[in-house]
Scaffold this active site. Structure first.
Site, mmCIF file in Angstrom:
data_model
loop_
_atom_site.group_PDB
_atom_site.id
_atom_site.type_symbol
_atom_site.label_atom_id
_atom_site.label_comp_id
_atom_site.label_asym_id
_atom_site.label_seq_id
_atom_site.Cartn_x
_atom_site.Cartn_y
_atom_site.Cartn_z
ATOM 1 N N ASP A 1 0.875 -1.156 0.000
ATOM 2 C CA ASP A 1 0.000 0.000 0.000
ATOM 3 C C ASP A 1 0.924 1.222 0.000
ATOM 4 O O ASP A 1 2.123 1.103 0.288
ATOM 5 C CB ASP A 1 -0.879 -0.027 1.248
ATOM 6 C CG ASP A 1 -1.799 1.171 1.334
ATOM 7 O OD1 ASP A 1 -2.400 1.534 0.319
ATOM 8 O OD2 ASP A 1 -1.897 1.753 2.426
ATOM 9 N N ASP B 1 -0.033 5.151 1.068
ATOM 10 C CA ASP B 1 -0.213 6.057 2.215
ATOM 11 C C ASP B 1 -0.307 5.271 3.515
ATOM 12 O O ASP B 1 -1.122 4.349 3.636
ATOM 13 C CB ASP B 1 -1.477 6.895 2.025
ATOM 14 C CG ASP B 1 -1.244 8.053 1.074
ATOM 15 O OD1 ASP B 1 -0.387 8.893 1.391
ATOM 16 O OD2 ASP B 1 -1.903 8.114 0.027
ATOM 17 N N THR C 1 -2.698 0.848 -4.401
ATOM 18 C CA THR C 1 -3.135 1.975 -3.582
ATOM 19 C C THR C 1 -4.576 2.377 -3.863
ATOM 20 O O THR C 1 -5.100 2.132 -4.956
ATOM 21 C CB THR C 1 -2.211 3.187 -3.822
ATOM 22 O OG1 THR C 1 -2.668 4.305 -3.061
ATOM 23 C CG2 THR C 1 -2.196 3.568 -5.290
ATOM 24 N N SER C 2 -5.181 3.033 -2.883
ATOM 25 C CA SER C 2 -6.523 3.599 -3.056
ATOM 26 C C SER C 2 -6.463 5.002 -3.649
ATOM 27 O O SER C 2 -7.503 5.629 -3.879
ATOM 28 C CB SER C 2 -7.265 3.621 -1.717
ATOM 29 O OG SER C 2 -7.509 2.302 -1.264
ATOM 30 N N LYS D 1 -10.484 -1.679 -2.242
ATOM 31 C CA LYS D 1 -10.349 -2.383 -0.969
ATOM 32 C C LYS D 1 -11.563 -2.062 -0.089
ATOM 33 O O LYS D 1 -12.049 -0.930 -0.138
ATOM 34 C CB LYS D 1 -9.069 -1.927 -0.254
ATOM 35 C CG LYS D 1 -7.801 -2.067 -1.087
ATOM 36 C CD LYS D 1 -6.625 -1.372 -0.398
ATOM 37 C CE LYS D 1 -5.411 -1.326 -1.282
ATOM 38 N NZ LYS D 1 -4.264 -0.624 -0.646
ATOM 39 N N ASP E 1 -1.524 -0.806 6.189
ATOM 40 C CA ASP E 1 -1.676 -0.091 7.463
ATOM 41 C C ASP E 1 -3.132 0.075 7.861
ATOM 42 O O ASP E 1 -3.413 0.592 8.944
ATOM 43 C CB ASP E 1 -1.054 1.310 7.347
ATOM 44 C CG ASP E 1 -1.861 2.216 6.441
ATOM 45 O OD1 ASP E 1 -2.274 3.301 6.889
ATOM 46 O OD2 ASP E 1 -2.095 1.832 5.282
#
Length: 221
Positions: A15, A17, A107-108, A139, A164
């Protein structure tokens, strides 16, 4: 007492961030500005759901507006506001030891925002990325991590996901990967479903050979 764990894997799916960088200050400022612009109640204290795609937050907060317009507005705000963006402990050392074909970012964030943040942070932009605008379902759906494993040419079961946020942990597990949770944005209790948890990537040592990657780290008790 923490336990020293040794893990073998073929590839790593990061991931961004909260794992590689922290942009939490920008995220909070920009979403509160966005919420004020769109007359969301209590905009000044809005708490961003970490790990959710921006398009889904837009739909949740203002289902009556054009979601693509709302996405463009928040993306533009975050592209401009990079104050306080930092690289998290251990990241530069870990990435420097990984062969380029053995890792990807999942990543989002959108692809445009991902590249902007990595450039500001001075981190390498990997050859393989899965961003929010590259998947149908974000996600905690397993699609992003399954797609990330495919980019590495590996089954998801042969990849280690590093996350995280609980939504990302759930996505990695649902994809069939083992998941290393990293403390920071969430507590160990929040990340309890992860296969292992570490305080930061500074605790992770990695070696490579022809068979793959060998990681060693102390877990959070």
């Amino acid at each position: 007492m923490s336990e020293l764990v040794r893990v073998e894997t073929k590839g790593i799916l990061f991931d961004m961030d909260g794992v590689l960088i922290s942009s939490i200050g920008s995220v909070v400022r920009c979403w509160r500005q966005w919420a004020e612009h769109y007359d969301v109640p209590n905009a000044e204290i809005y708490e961003v759901p970490h790990g959710m795609r921006a398009i889904e937050i837009v739909k949740q907060l203002r289902p009556d507006i054009d979601p693509q317009e709302g996405l463009r507005v928040i993306e533009d705000l975050e592209m401009e506001d990079v104050a306080g963006l930092t690289v998290l402990p251990g990241v530069r050392t870990l990435l420097a030891r990984l062969p380029l074909d053995r890792w990807a970012i999942v990543t989002s964030a959108t692809q445009r925002l991902l590249i902007r943040r990595l450039e500001v942070a001075g981190l390498p932009i990997p050859q393989r990325i899965i961003s929010a605008d590259m998947v149908e379902r974000g996600k905690p759906d397993p699609e992003p991590y399954r797609r990330g494993a495919e980019l590495l040419g590996l089954p998801a079961a042969e990849c280690l996901v590093i996350e995280d946020a609980p939504s990302g942990v759930g996505a990695g597990l649902a994809a069939g990967s083992r998941v290393l949770g990293v403390l920071g944005t969430h507590s160990a209790e929040d990340l309890k479903d992860a296969t292992w948890i570490v305080p930061s990537l500074e605790a992770v040592a990695v070696d490579t050979d022809a068979d793959g990657l060998k990681l060693q780290f102390p877990t959070v008790a």
